[in-house]
Design an enzyme around this catalytic site. Structure first.
Site, PDB file in Angstrom:
ATOM      1  N   GLY A  12       0.843  -1.192   0.000  1.00  0.00           N
ATOM      2  CA  GLY A  12       0.000   0.000   0.000  1.00  0.00           C
ATOM      3  C   GLY A  12       0.871   1.231   0.000  1.00  0.00           C
ATOM      4  O   GLY A  12       1.964   1.239  -0.570  1.00  0.00           O
ATOM      5  N   CYS A  13       0.423   2.256   0.660  1.00  0.00           N
ATOM      6  CA  CYS A  13       1.159   3.510   0.721  1.00  0.00           C
ATOM      7  C   CYS A  13       2.496   3.313   1.430  1.00  0.00           C
ATOM      8  O   CYS A  13       2.554   2.733   2.510  1.00  0.00           O
ATOM      9  CB  CYS A  13       0.320   4.548   1.460  1.00  0.00           C
ATOM     10  SG  CYS A  13       1.149   6.133   1.652  1.00  0.00           S
ATOM     11  N   PHE A  14       3.557   3.811   0.841  1.00  0.00           N
ATOM     12  CA  PHE A  14       4.882   3.605   1.439  1.00  0.00           C
ATOM     13  C   PHE A  14       5.064   4.335   2.761  1.00  0.00           C
ATOM     14  O   PHE A  14       5.921   3.975   3.551  1.00  0.00           O
ATOM     15  CB  PHE A  14       6.023   3.910   0.474  1.00  0.00           C
ATOM     16  CG  PHE A  14       5.941   5.147  -0.376  1.00  0.00           C
ATOM     17  CD1 PHE A  14       5.392   6.337   0.056  1.00  0.00           C
ATOM     18  CD2 PHE A  14       6.454   5.102  -1.665  1.00  0.00           C
ATOM     19  CE1 PHE A  14       5.361   7.464  -0.754  1.00  0.00           C
ATOM     20  CE2 PHE A  14       6.427   6.219  -2.489  1.00  0.00           C
ATOM     21  CZ  PHE A  14       5.871   7.409  -2.031  1.00  0.00           C
ATOM     22  N   TRP A  15       4.264   5.355   3.048  1.00  0.00           N
ATOM     23  CA  TRP A  15       4.408   6.089   4.309  1.00  0.00           C
ATOM     24  C   TRP A  15       4.161   5.180   5.513  1.00  0.00           C
ATOM     25  O   TRP A  15       4.804   5.318   6.542  1.00  0.00           O
ATOM     26  CB  TRP A  15       3.443   7.261   4.375  1.00  0.00           C
ATOM     27  CG  TRP A  15       3.615   8.288   3.307  1.00  0.00           C
ATOM     28  CD1 TRP A  15       4.748   8.568   2.591  1.00  0.00           C
ATOM     29  CD2 TRP A  15       2.619   9.188   2.838  1.00  0.00           C
ATOM     30  NE1 TRP A  15       4.504   9.585   1.705  1.00  0.00           N
ATOM     31  CE2 TRP A  15       3.207   9.993   1.835  1.00  0.00           C
ATOM     32  CE3 TRP A  15       1.288   9.399   3.162  1.00  0.00           C
ATOM     33  CZ2 TRP A  15       2.500  10.989   1.165  1.00  0.00           C
ATOM     34  CZ3 TRP A  15       0.588  10.385   2.491  1.00  0.00           C
ATOM     35  CH2 TRP A  15       1.190  11.174   1.509  1.00  0.00           C
TER      36      TRP A  15
END
Length: 181
Positions: A12-15
């Site tokens: 998903g989102c790398f953050w």
């Protein structure tokens, strides 16, 4: 002299992944970036458009003397949902796929083994759809994506998406946290 290994993961989102792995003992560096697509040097906007084939990834550098690849993957399979094809929550598209980009045959075998185990113990209600892909060229994301949670922890996405994953890691893997985290 310590030697380091690299794990490259898309969840998903790398953050979210970045925030968790920065807290993990034995991890010396985490970079957000892109991998698995056809376009060289993609921008965030291009990747978000979904036509590049790239996934948002983190490249995790770790010391196998302190933590090992299997532990990196155990965290990975706990903090994101590996059963949703091309999505994590409201983030939808192949750029948000669940993937392990292996750097060696040993990593590929370890990833296959843990996917099998996660399915067998029914860690999730549905079957794992995480793809195993050979590592390809890694493109570092723009500077504003690096250390994103640390710099933006009060931003709504961080509060409602990143923070719960970080709290899940801290609760379930307290023994694997850095002392100063």
């Amino acid at each position: 002299m310590s030697r380091f290994e690299i794990a490259t993961l898309a969840g998903g989102c790398f953050w979210c992944l970045e925030a968790v792995y920065l807290d993990m003992e034995g991890v010396t560096k985490v970079e957000s970036g892109y991998m698995g697509g056809q376009i060289p040097n993609p921008t965030y906007e291009q990747v978000c458009g979904g036509a590049t084939g790239h996934a948002e990834v983190v490249q995790v550098t770790f010391s196998p003397e302190i933590t090992n690849y299997r532990e990196i993957l155990e965290v990975f399979f706990t903090i994101h949902d590996p059963t949703t094809l091309n999505r994590q929550g409201n983030d939808v598209g192949t750029q948000y796929r669940s993937a392990i980009f292996y750097h060696s045959e040993e990593q590929r075998a370890a990833a296959e083994q843990i996917v099998h185990e996660v399915d067998n113990v029914r860690l999730w209600d549905d079957r794992v759809v995480t793809k195993l892909e050979p590592a390809s060229e890694f493109y570092v994301a723009e500077n504003y994506h690096q250390d994103y949670y640390k710099r933006n922890s009060l931003q709504p996405y961080c509060l409602f998406v990143v923070r719960p994953k970080l709290q899940k890691f801290r609760s379930k893997f307290a023994h694997k946290m850095k002392q100063n985290a």
